[in-house]
Motif scaffolding. Structure first.
Motif, PDB file in Angstrom:
ATOM      1  N   TYR A   1     -45.807  77.291  34.944  1.00 12.08           N
ATOM      2  CA  TYR A   1     -46.390  78.213  36.019  1.00 12.08           C
ATOM      3  C   TYR A   1     -47.657  77.827  35.985  1.00 12.08           C
ATOM      4  O   TYR A   1     -47.833  77.766  36.984  1.00 12.08           O
ATOM      5  CB  TYR A   1     -45.889  79.404  35.375  1.00 12.08           C
ATOM      6  CG  TYR A   1     -46.722  80.397  36.526  1.00 12.08           C
ATOM      7  CD1 TYR A   1     -46.008  80.897  37.194  1.00 12.08           C
ATOM      8  CD2 TYR A   1     -47.559  80.931  35.435  1.00 12.08           C
ATOM      9  CE1 TYR A   1     -47.013  82.026  38.303  1.00 12.08           C
ATOM     10  CE2 TYR A   1     -48.742  82.170  36.756  1.00 12.08           C
ATOM     11  CZ  TYR A   1     -48.328  82.872  37.801  1.00 12.08           C
ATOM     12  OH  TYR A   1     -49.042  83.297  38.346  1.00 12.08           O
TER      13      TYR A   1
ATOM     14  N   SER B   1     -49.105  75.064  35.844  1.00  9.22           N
ATOM     15  CA  SER B   1     -49.634  73.768  36.589  1.00  9.22           C
ATOM     16  C   SER B   1     -49.524  74.586  38.076  1.00  9.22           C
ATOM     17  O   SER B   1     -50.144  73.690  38.907  1.00  9.22           O
ATOM     18  CB  SER B   1     -48.201  72.520  36.340  1.00  9.22           C
ATOM     19  OG  SER B   1     -47.245  73.503  36.693  1.00  9.22           O
ATOM     20  N   ALA B   2     -48.285  75.400  38.294  1.00  8.14           N
ATOM     21  CA  ALA B   2     -48.497  76.442  39.432  1.00  8.14           C
ATOM     22  C   ALA B   2     -50.042  76.645  39.982  1.00  8.14           C
ATOM     23  O   ALA B   2     -50.485  76.730  41.862  1.00  8.14           O
ATOM     24  CB  ALA B   2     -46.920  77.074  40.066  1.00  8.14           C
ATOM     25  N   ARG B   3     -50.517  76.926  38.900  1.00  9.72           N
ATOM     26  CA  ARG B   3     -51.518  77.448  38.862  1.00  9.72           C
ATOM     27  C   ARG B   3     -53.184  76.002  38.743  1.00  9.72           C
ATOM     28  O   ARG B   3     -54.855  76.549  39.225  1.00  9.72           O
ATOM     29  CB  ARG B   3     -52.168  78.328  38.248  1.00  9.72           C
ATOM     30  CG  ARG B   3     -51.673  80.292  37.989  1.00  9.72           C
ATOM     31  CD  ARG B   3     -51.506  80.843  37.521  1.00  9.72           C
ATOM     32  NE  ARG B   3     -53.029  81.422  38.205  1.00  9.72           N
ATOM     33  CZ  ARG B   3     -53.302  82.321  38.408  1.00  9.72           C
ATOM     34  NH1 ARG B   3     -52.372  82.938  38.691  1.00  9.72           N
ATOM     35  NH2 ARG B   3     -54.327  82.979  39.526  1.00  9.72           N
ATOM     36  N   GLY B   4     -52.637  75.204  38.509  1.00 12.44           N
ATOM     37  CA  GLY B   4     -53.283  74.072  38.821  1.00 12.44           C
ATOM     38  C   GLY B   4     -54.431  73.836  37.946  1.00 12.44           C
ATOM     39  O   GLY B   4     -54.670  72.515  37.662  1.00 12.44           O
TER      40      GLY B   4
ATOM     41  N   GLY C   1     -54.593  71.645  34.445  1.00  8.97           N
ATOM     42  CA  GLY C   1     -53.691  70.222  33.975  1.00  8.97           C
ATOM     43  C   GLY C   1     -53.396  70.339  32.562  1.00  8.97           C
ATOM     44  O   GLY C   1     -52.805  71.661  31.960  1.00  8.97           O
TER      45      GLY C   1
END
Lengths: 279, 240
Positions: free
Chosen positions: A98, A100-103, A105
């Motif tokens: 999740y 990663s979906a918000r950017g 790293g």
């Protein structure tokens, strides 16, 4: 700060789920309460950019819901009603996915997930597949995602529905640990009372009242609720039961008559307004 | 584009979860291997090279049907799509994540077909490279159709029959395991609407079993573009 400006929602089949609601939210935790079909979920889905309104808009931390939806998505987390973590991946992987979906790293997500899972008490279960977790733990995985994302605004739709009382209390504590502003829907009145700085009461797509629990229950000072089959003066009919409000000091005699005495809760506001929560 | 999500989803839902869910690897092999077996037995081995040439096409198409099921359950049962809608991730990132997460499941099948091709003396560098090119175009078109299909489902249970129909339409009807010239030309043209048809026809050409119908590469590339654009435009992402 959330400012809702005359939002309405009419579905394709003509159902009006929201009939032009306006209010503002500036407290840390706000609960939206109401019976099923009151429009709580529709409102939450609109505010979290999952559903387009038919008219109106809202400002979320100064970003316009219609014009700047992408900006809003960067600062919110929204956990849908009945959401389940994907069962074939672990709790830790779900949170990291999740993030990663918000950017986030890789290392940033790993550190944030660890911190959040520790905080909600799931660290020792981090490598378990979510399918193997209890219902309460599954909900906690979502609270951990919200915690790890460090979002400014968190929308939680019925976060404790179907959970046992102990799991609910654990979730409440996890919700209180969130940094951002929390807007949740619930039909558990004790949940709204335990968690909220402000409560919004909804019925049939409209806002009935808004305020702190104390403000909303001001008219009930010194009263208790009496429930029974016997019809009394000034009683409200709720299903097959009559509810009346009496002076706390005189309540004892009703117990002897086989009636149930309960402290005043938020659902009494609905009853006084003639909204049958069980219908 | 949110490449971090694509990579994150592919890693966690694909690579990382394979070890916990290995029976699915076998399931991915089941349909293509069964068809190879039946075709081999019924034709006394005569059509086996065709079935082997079409093996990768069938494996990718079967994976596409699985993708449609997966996406439907993620949206309707797990509410995962809604969860992701409220982030900066878009529908294309979501679809690409699912495509890449599917690769670890389908790759062993593709490797097995290459191994069988090698065992039967059919594998060359040329058909290996061309098969990989066809596979990329096929994955894009099949996954796009799967995404479109899943987004139209109103109930999770409905995807069961639809994905079966999808799977059979993609694998059994097109000439994936028999010579395409067994079919009248008009039927091959009609079946070309399923991307597995141009892919299978091309594979038969690349493996030297039939003359290479290069125009089918154009059709497959066009389908990859059109189906991808359709998935982007017509998929229900944020509800209206």
């Amino acid at each position: 700060m959330i400012e809702v400006k005359d939002i309405s929602k009419r579905y394709g089949d003509g159902t009006v789920a929201l009939g032009g609601v306006s209010f503002s939210i500036d407290k840390k935790i706000t609960s939206i309460i109401g019976k099923n079909g009151a429009g709580k979920t529709t409102l939450l889905r609109i505010l979290s950019t999952q559903l387009a309104p038919s008219s109106g808009t809202a400002l979320i931390n100064s970003h316009d819901l219609i014009k700047n939806a992408d900006e809003i998505r960067k600062i919110i987390v929204s956990v849908p009603q009945e959401a389940k973590p994907i069962q074939y991946i672990s709790a830790s992987d779900f949170v990291r996915m999740y993030l990663s979906a918000r950017g986030f790293g890789i290392s940033e997500a790993k550190a944030a997930a660890e911190k959040a899972l520790r905080k909600v008490g799931l660290w020792e279960f981090r490598d378990k597949l979510t399918a193997e977790l209890s219902g309460g733990m599954k909900r906690k995985v979502f609270v951990a995602t919200a915690l790890a994302s460090d979002a400014d605004v968190i929308f939680l739709d019925e976060p404790t529905t179907g959970l046992d009382p102990f799991s609910r209390i654990e979730i409440w504590h996890a919700i209180k640990a969130l940094r951002g502003q929390v807007i949740l829907t619930t039909h558990y009145m004790e949940e709204a009372q335990a968690l909220s700085d402000d409560v919004i009461m909804m019925d049939r797509g409209k806002i009935l009242s808004k305020g702190s629990v104390n403000e909303l229950l001001k008219g009930f000072d010194g009263l208790v609720r009496v429930e029974g089959r016997k019809r009394r003066k000034m009683a409200y009919k709720v299903g097959d039961v009559y509810v009346s409000y009496v002076d706390r000091r005189k309540a004892a005699k009703f117990i002897n008559e086989g009636e149930i005495i309960r402290p005043i809760m938020l659902d009494d506001l609905f009853i006084k307004r003639g909204v049958n929560l069980e219908s | 584009m949110n490449l971090r999500y694509v990579a994150g989803y592919a890693w966690f839902a694909g690579v990382h979860s394979v070890k916990e869910n290995y029976p699915y690897l076998i399931a991915h092999l089941a349909l293509p291997l069964s068809l190879i077996f039946i075709v081999g037995v019924l034709s006394h081995g005569a059509l086996l090279p065709f079935a082997l040439a079409g093996g990768t096409v069938m494996a990718i198409a079967s994976d596409g049907a699985g993708t449609a099921q997966e996406l439907t359950y993620l949206r309707l049962e797990y509410m995962y799509q809604d969860f992701i809608v409220a982030t900066k991730t878009g529908p294309i990132d979501y679809m690409l994540g699912e495509i890449f997460a599917g690769l670890p499941w389908v790759t062993p099948s593709i490797i097995l077909y290459f191994a069988l091709d090698a065992v039967y003396g059919m594998l060359t560098l040329y058909n290996l490279v061309m098969t990989l090119i066809v596979s990329v175009l096929l994955v894009v078109s099949v996954s796009s159709l799967a995404f479109l299909l899943s987004s139209r489902m109103k109930h999770a249970r409905l995807i069961g029959p639809y994905s079966l129909i999808f799977s059979y339409a993609m694998t059994v009807l097109p000439p994936t395991f028999y010579p395409f010239n067994y079919l009248p030309r008009w039927l091959v043209t009609t079946l070309a609407v399923f991307p597995t048809t141009p892919a299978a026809v091309l594979e038969q050409g690349f493996f030297g079993l039939e003359p290479t119908a290069w125009y089918m590469l154009g059709i497959l590339a066009l389908e990859a573009l059109v189906y991808f654009a359709m998935a982007r435009s017509f998929t229900r992402w944020r509800e209206k």
